[in-house]
Design a protein around this motif. Sequence first.
Motif, PDB file in Angstrom:
ATOM      1  N   ASP A 262       0.831  -1.212   0.000  1.00 30.47           N
ATOM      2  CA  ASP A 262       0.000   0.000   0.000  1.00 30.47           C
ATOM      3  C   ASP A 262       0.863   1.259   0.000  1.00 30.47           C
ATOM      4  O   ASP A 262       0.587   2.216  -0.726  1.00 30.47           O
ATOM      5  CB  ASP A 262      -0.930   0.014   1.221  1.00 30.47           C
ATOM      6  CG  ASP A 262      -1.999  -1.076   1.124  1.00 30.47           C
ATOM      7  OD1 ASP A 262      -2.137  -1.676   0.042  1.00 30.47           O
ATOM      8  OD2 ASP A 262      -2.676  -1.316   2.147  1.00 30.47           O
ATOM      9  N   LEU A 263       1.919   1.252   0.811  1.00 31.53           N
ATOM     10  CA  LEU A 263       2.765   2.445   0.900  1.00 31.53           C
ATOM     11  C   LEU A 263       3.532   2.673  -0.404  1.00 31.53           C
ATOM     12  O   LEU A 263       3.703   3.811  -0.866  1.00 31.53           O
ATOM     13  CB  LEU A 263       3.732   2.286   2.082  1.00 31.53           C
ATOM     14  CG  LEU A 263       4.540   3.508   2.488  1.00 31.53           C
ATOM     15  CD1 LEU A 263       3.631   4.704   2.793  1.00 31.53           C
ATOM     16  CD2 LEU A 263       5.407   3.200   3.720  1.00 31.53           C
ATOM     17  N   MET A 264       3.964   1.579  -0.993  1.00 35.65           N
ATOM     18  CA  MET A 264       4.685   1.655  -2.263  1.00 35.65           C
ATOM     19  C   MET A 264       3.816   2.307  -3.347  1.00 35.65           C
ATOM     20  O   MET A 264       4.266   3.160  -4.112  1.00 35.65           O
ATOM     21  CB  MET A 264       5.012   0.224  -2.670  1.00 35.65           C
ATOM     22  CG  MET A 264       6.248   0.058  -3.462  1.00 35.65           C
ATOM     23  SD  MET A 264       6.478  -1.709  -3.649  1.00 35.65           S
ATOM     24  CE  MET A 264       7.899  -1.975  -2.670  1.00 35.65           C
ATOM     25  N   VAL A 265       2.540   1.909  -3.373  1.00 32.66           N
ATOM     26  CA  VAL A 265       1.611   2.481  -4.360  1.00 32.66           C
ATOM     27  C   VAL A 265       1.345   3.948  -4.009  1.00 32.66           C
ATOM     28  O   VAL A 265       1.454   4.833  -4.858  1.00 32.66           O
ATOM     29  CB  VAL A 265       0.284   1.673  -4.392  1.00 32.66           C
ATOM     30  CG1 VAL A 265      -0.763   2.395  -5.222  1.00 32.66           C
ATOM     31  CG2 VAL A 265       0.547   0.274  -4.940  1.00 32.66           C
ATOM     32  N   ALA A 266       1.047   4.211  -2.727  1.00 33.55           N
ATOM     33  CA  ALA A 266       0.663   5.573  -2.319  1.00 33.55           C
ATOM     34  C   ALA A 266       1.778   6.579  -2.597  1.00 33.55           C
ATOM     35  O   ALA A 266       1.509   7.715  -2.981  1.00 33.55           O
ATOM     36  CB  ALA A 266       0.309   5.580  -0.832  1.00 33.55           C
TER      37      ALA A 266
END
Length: 555
Positions: A262-266
């Motif tokens: 999720d953090l990688m995408v965000a």
Amino acid sequence: MLGLMQQRPLLISSLLSYAETYHPGAEIVSRTGEGAFHRYDYRGLGVRARQLANALVALGVKPGDRVATLAWNSHRHLELYFAVSGMGAVLHTINPRLFAEQIEYIANHAEDSFVFFDLSFTALVEGMAPRLLGVKGYVALADRGQMPAATFGPLHCYEDLIAAADADYDWPVLDENTASSLCYTSGTTGNPKGVLYSHRSTVLHAFCACARDGLSLSSADSVMLIVPLFHVNAWGIPYAAAMCGAKLVLPGQALDGKSVFDLMVAEACNFSLGVPTVWLNFFRYIEETPGLPLAEVKLERVVVGGSAAPRAIIEKFHALLGAFTIQAWGMSETSPLATIGNLLPKHRNLPVEEIVDVQVKQGRAIYGVELRIVDADGKRLAHDGAEAGDLLVRGPWVTSGYFRGEGGEVLDDDGWFATGDVAKIDSDGYVRITDRSKDVIKSGGEWISSIDLENAAVGCPGVQEAAVIGVRHDKWQERPLLIVVRKPGHDVTGAAILGFLTGKIPKWWMPDDVVFVDELPHTATGKLLKLKLRQQFADHVLPQGGTPSSAAAAG
Ligand code: AMP
């Protein structure tokens, strides 16, 4: 005749000053202990690092004092990286995954003067505090409202210290050979030993990470820093990121597959670094979660190191995310970057499978690092991809000895440091680590690489993790035993795994037996603890009769 160039010292503070001047708005995003996100930039980092330096002075920290951290990857830990070293003190990043007794040992050995800790380590610090004899104070990485009730002390609040401190601070002009940080190696035997880095070694090492044939880090990158700030200076990335103005994303404590994804995408991360275990969990999450927006993952390059990168991980990065895995090898004693697995021009148009053949190697020495392999008598071996020997290293960011003389003289007469790894080096200079020297399996006078076997085994569907150790054998001296952790919900059998390995490894390497366990023991840095496995399976009886073809039979 001497040249007439200026003698400007290579200092960590100069990295931060550069980032503040030339990349003030490049972002630093950090997940705090509370799970919330903190966002600022190099301008903000510069201001708070100077405030922290003033706060350290006010606390009484002197040049050369060791300042310990027990903390996850966060903006506050990053501020300590620059402020402590920048003011001339020594940042001692402690691995909180060590046993409490080991932490006590190293904090006392290092003579730490202050301990900065994340709230999740409050109980750990509280338990040790009575025995941390040299510690003058503790600082909780928190704001006033989150401060724990103190049963040990003196206990300070990080945000209060920052708030009270002036942002004007002139970084001292130090000798570039001044000690900057200290990391203890988590040896599997004996007491941990301290590796003491200098400003000069740290800045030279950062240049490598930014070099095109290094990690090619630049201001175009958004870096997901999964490797902890307490693992060998987070592989030098905090310094390199400041050198080039890369965006930094610090994931805090949440390293499970979903949080990382999720953090990688965000944060549109296109670059990341971590040990194989993190990536195994990451892909498990992806594979078990249908419908994830894989197209939104912007990952282009991933650095995998700390242990050998299994082929299956490299292939999944290619196939599922279109990302290139850069395998890197190094150790605490080498700062850590020593070899980096980039392609040569001749590889670029190869089919993916052959490119992966290059990527499973540990890469080539970067400029500054010299390597050689030697036999048991110290005789130099050929770089022909066939001869395997003890890997030696030397260079300006390789240790010359351990802190406070532990372990005695560690270099030979020509300045080589013996890594304890066994490797082959091919004619292009690619290193292939085949084992730690004490983990090599000696069968019928030949060596079997436990690392190669493990990596082949984790490619088998249903296998989550694998370890291979040598078990005593009457005829062949030792034979490999494969110890497997199954993926949850899978019931893969030993026979199926051995069937999967057939054709992928030399016949005489085939493990004599497969056993299943719920979990494998790891060191604090996530490496397999083979010593423990060898003890656990010391009396394991291999099945008779079915012993695969021997080394001798393989010729
Ligand atoms: P540490 O000092 O804890 O970082 O451990 C260093 C050791 O990790 C090395 O001596 C190797 O045995 C192992 N290691 C690091 N990177 C790799 C890699 N890419 N492949 C195989 N082993 C590795």
